[in-house]
Design a protein around this motif. Sequence first.
Motif, PDB file in Angstrom:
ATOM      1  N   LYS A 199       1.202  -0.970  -0.075  1.00  0.00           N
ATOM      2  CA  LYS A 199       0.162  -0.025  -0.342  1.00  0.00           C
ATOM      3  C   LYS A 199       0.933   1.027  -0.301  1.00  0.00           C
ATOM      4  O   LYS A 199       1.840   1.397   1.164  1.00  0.00           O
ATOM      5  CB  LYS A 199      -0.999   0.262   0.835  1.00  0.00           C
ATOM      6  CG  LYS A 199      -2.043   1.136   1.478  1.00  0.00           C
ATOM      7  CD  LYS A 199      -3.071   0.902   2.042  1.00  0.00           C
ATOM      8  CE  LYS A 199      -4.324   1.274   2.348  1.00  0.00           C
ATOM      9  NZ  LYS A 199      -4.398   3.093   2.070  1.00  0.00           N
ATOM     10  N   VAL A 200       0.480   2.308  -1.273  1.00  0.00           N
ATOM     11  CA  VAL A 200       1.659   3.460  -1.219  1.00  0.00           C
ATOM     12  C   VAL A 200       0.659   4.232  -1.133  1.00  0.00           C
ATOM     13  O   VAL A 200      -0.098   4.699  -2.215  1.00  0.00           O
ATOM     14  CB  VAL A 200       2.507   3.352  -2.504  1.00  0.00           C
ATOM     15  CG1 VAL A 200       3.489   4.505  -2.091  1.00  0.00           C
ATOM     16  CG2 VAL A 200       3.158   2.155  -2.590  1.00  0.00           C
ATOM     17  N   VAL A 255      12.112  -6.619  -3.203  1.00  0.00           N
ATOM     18  CA  VAL A 255      11.068  -6.792  -2.104  1.00  0.00           C
ATOM     19  C   VAL A 255      10.817  -5.707  -0.796  1.00  0.00           C
ATOM     20  O   VAL A 255      12.540  -4.940  -0.991  1.00  0.00           O
ATOM     21  CB  VAL A 255      10.806  -7.667  -1.725  1.00  0.00           C
ATOM     22  CG1 VAL A 255      10.490  -8.348  -3.401  1.00  0.00           C
ATOM     23  CG2 VAL A 255      11.970  -8.501  -1.178  1.00  0.00           C
ATOM     24  N   SER A 256      10.524  -5.650   0.007  1.00  0.00           N
ATOM     25  CA  SER A 256       9.962  -4.694   0.770  1.00  0.00           C
ATOM     26  C   SER A 256      10.306  -5.517   2.350  1.00  0.00           C
ATOM     27  O   SER A 256      10.583  -6.750   2.355  1.00  0.00           O
ATOM     28  CB  SER A 256       8.726  -3.662   1.253  1.00  0.00           C
ATOM     29  OG  SER A 256       7.653  -4.885   1.061  1.00  0.00           O
ATOM     30  N   ARG A 264       7.461   3.893   6.365  1.00  0.00           N
ATOM     31  CA  ARG A 264       8.430   3.549   5.661  1.00  0.00           C
ATOM     32  C   ARG A 264       7.864   2.641   4.724  1.00  0.00           C
ATOM     33  O   ARG A 264       8.248   1.526   5.360  1.00  0.00           O
ATOM     34  CB  ARG A 264       9.577   3.563   5.835  1.00  0.00           C
ATOM     35  CG  ARG A 264      10.086   5.160   6.888  1.00  0.00           C
ATOM     36  CD  ARG A 264      11.036   5.053   7.862  1.00  0.00           C
ATOM     37  NE  ARG A 264      12.425   5.073   6.662  1.00  0.00           N
ATOM     38  CZ  ARG A 264      14.145   4.436   7.101  1.00  0.00           C
ATOM     39  NH1 ARG A 264      14.436   4.935   8.481  1.00  0.00           N
ATOM     40  NH2 ARG A 264      14.490   5.008   5.529  1.00  0.00           N
ATOM     41  N   ILE A 265       8.401   2.311   3.276  1.00  0.00           N
ATOM     42  CA  ILE A 265       8.418   1.517   2.463  1.00  0.00           C
ATOM     43  C   ILE A 265       9.649   1.537   2.277  1.00  0.00           C
ATOM     44  O   ILE A 265       9.895   2.344   0.869  1.00  0.00           O
ATOM     45  CB  ILE A 265       7.546   1.373   1.354  1.00  0.00           C
ATOM     46  CG1 ILE A 265       6.261   1.734   1.744  1.00  0.00           C
ATOM     47  CG2 ILE A 265       7.323   0.589   0.015  1.00  0.00           C
ATOM     48  CD1 ILE A 265       4.965   2.075   1.100  1.00  0.00           C
ATOM     49  N   VAL A 266      10.254   0.584   2.439  1.00  0.00           N
ATOM     50  CA  VAL A 266      12.156   0.392   2.262  1.00  0.00           C
ATOM     51  C   VAL A 266      12.158  -1.415   1.415  1.00  0.00           C
ATOM     52  O   VAL A 266      11.504  -2.106   1.582  1.00  0.00           O
ATOM     53  CB  VAL A 266      13.019   0.254   3.864  1.00  0.00           C
ATOM     54  CG1 VAL A 266      14.240  -0.275   3.413  1.00  0.00           C
ATOM     55  CG2 VAL A 266      12.171   1.502   4.465  1.00  0.00           C
ATOM     56  N   MET A 295      10.185   4.231  -0.763  1.00  0.00           N
ATOM     57  CA  MET A 295       9.216   4.032  -2.534  1.00  0.00           C
ATOM     58  C   MET A 295       8.176   4.933  -1.861  1.00  0.00           C
ATOM     59  O   MET A 295       7.532   4.624  -0.831  1.00  0.00           O
ATOM     60  CB  MET A 295       9.068   2.437  -2.754  1.00  0.00           C
ATOM     61  CG  MET A 295       8.578   2.570  -4.196  1.00  0.00           C
ATOM     62  SD  MET A 295       7.930   0.486  -3.874  1.00  0.00           S
ATOM     63  CE  MET A 295       6.518   0.690  -3.935  1.00  0.00           C
ATOM     64  N   GLY A 296       7.953   5.736  -2.826  1.00  0.00           N
ATOM     65  CA  GLY A 296       6.355   6.677  -3.040  1.00  0.00           C
ATOM     66  C   GLY A 296       6.420   7.072  -4.190  1.00  0.00           C
ATOM     67  O   GLY A 296       6.025   5.464  -4.721  1.00  0.00           O
TER      68      GLY A 296
END
Length: 442
Positions: A199-200, A255-256, A264-266, A295-296
């Motif tokens: 989910k972003v 992958v995250s 945060r999405i790392v 990531m955004g």
Amino acid sequence: FDTTNREKFRPIYHHTPAYGWMNDPNGMFYKDGVWHLYYQYNPFGSQWENMNWAHSTSTDLMHWTYQGEAIQPDALGTIFSGSCVVDKDNTAGFGKDAVIAFYTSAGAAQTQSIAYSTDNGKTFKKYVDNPIITSDVPDFRDPNVFWHEDTKQWILILAAGQQMNIYSSKNLKDWKYESNFGEGYGNHGGVWECPDLLKVGDKWVLICNINPGGPFGGSATQYFVGTFDGHKFTCASKPEVTKWMDYGKDHYATVSFSNAPDGRIVVLPWMSNWQYANQVPTQQFRSANGLPREMGLFNYNGEDYVTIKPSPEVFAAFEQKPSGRLQAATWLEVTNIKNNASIVLSNDKGEKVTMVYDGKAGTFSMDRNESGLSDFNNDFKAKTVAPTYGAVKALNIFVDRSSIEAFDADGKLSMTNLVFPTKPYDNVIAKGCKVKIHALKQ
Ligand code: FRU
């Protein structure tokens, strides 16, 4: 610090095993201030074989400590890629806050298995009723699990040939097939592998690593932006649209981290390409990870694309060098970029890498044809080109002993490429732009 393993192409500030072979990052999660990274690992040699999950930890995503092998082969097979979750509410019954790993058992068939840890990911016990998901599809692997808040259930996505299958569960053990995604969408030049579903903002991004079929040959990471209702992923783009997360040749299996702090999405790539990963000119070890990235999303001409920026921890590891000399470990901060800017890194062996921003064409390119050693494989020589989706105002370029990663400061492009200069590049010539040199903090 191990002085016996200082091969000349060993990265200075990228995660890599001291000895042995590494491919995909696996089971990454964050818990109690520690980032955990597992990875496809051969402890017995520096080529792909005997897959285990090895384990490294870090408190800053930059300095990693090896923790040993965490999950080893058994009667069901060797241990292929997968993911971890922190089971905060003990939904599986392995204990509150147990770390639960999902991986592919690669034996006569590819099946999905569970192992759980009650010591923060240090050691794992295999679940007695493995495997938990089976199929007749030959390429059936790389389970990625996350909690879906709206439907209050766990979701598992895995690669099944050239599509992604989605399953749901309340207890992490019993899985119900929900749907699949992929037919007719994006690039199908190879096998779909290593998915992630994230989910972003208010959208969902489905990451799909593919091998071969990449934009410059071999393996690469494509993604889709759309919606996910807890049962089905729906892509918002036309089926024929293909989006690449990185426009270099050495960005795969990305992958995250699960459970990352502060929303945060790392994400973390494996920094190689299946075309030549087994032949790159290192000896006691093979492969490193790319730098950790956040990531955004951004929108350009009605399409959503991911933004990719180095994690703040990467910038914090550097300081500006008054002497301004290019070193083996360098961050180049590029500003005042004109429409036809170029940056050339070179050494006195005549080895060089040329990067060009062409504002009119809207492209950024990196040419590694003369970058150093390349005769180990015919597919290594390359010039990679990325669309810039509008003007590039600033770039961050990270140079290590055997890699160059270029990022648009606004996140609209990333390009990750290996290079093997026989001597570190020590000269930089910049035209149509300004370059500030930062060195790694000691
Ligand atoms: C991707 C991959 C995965 C698999 C693993 C095996 O690079 O092929 O699909 O699980 O590597 O090492």
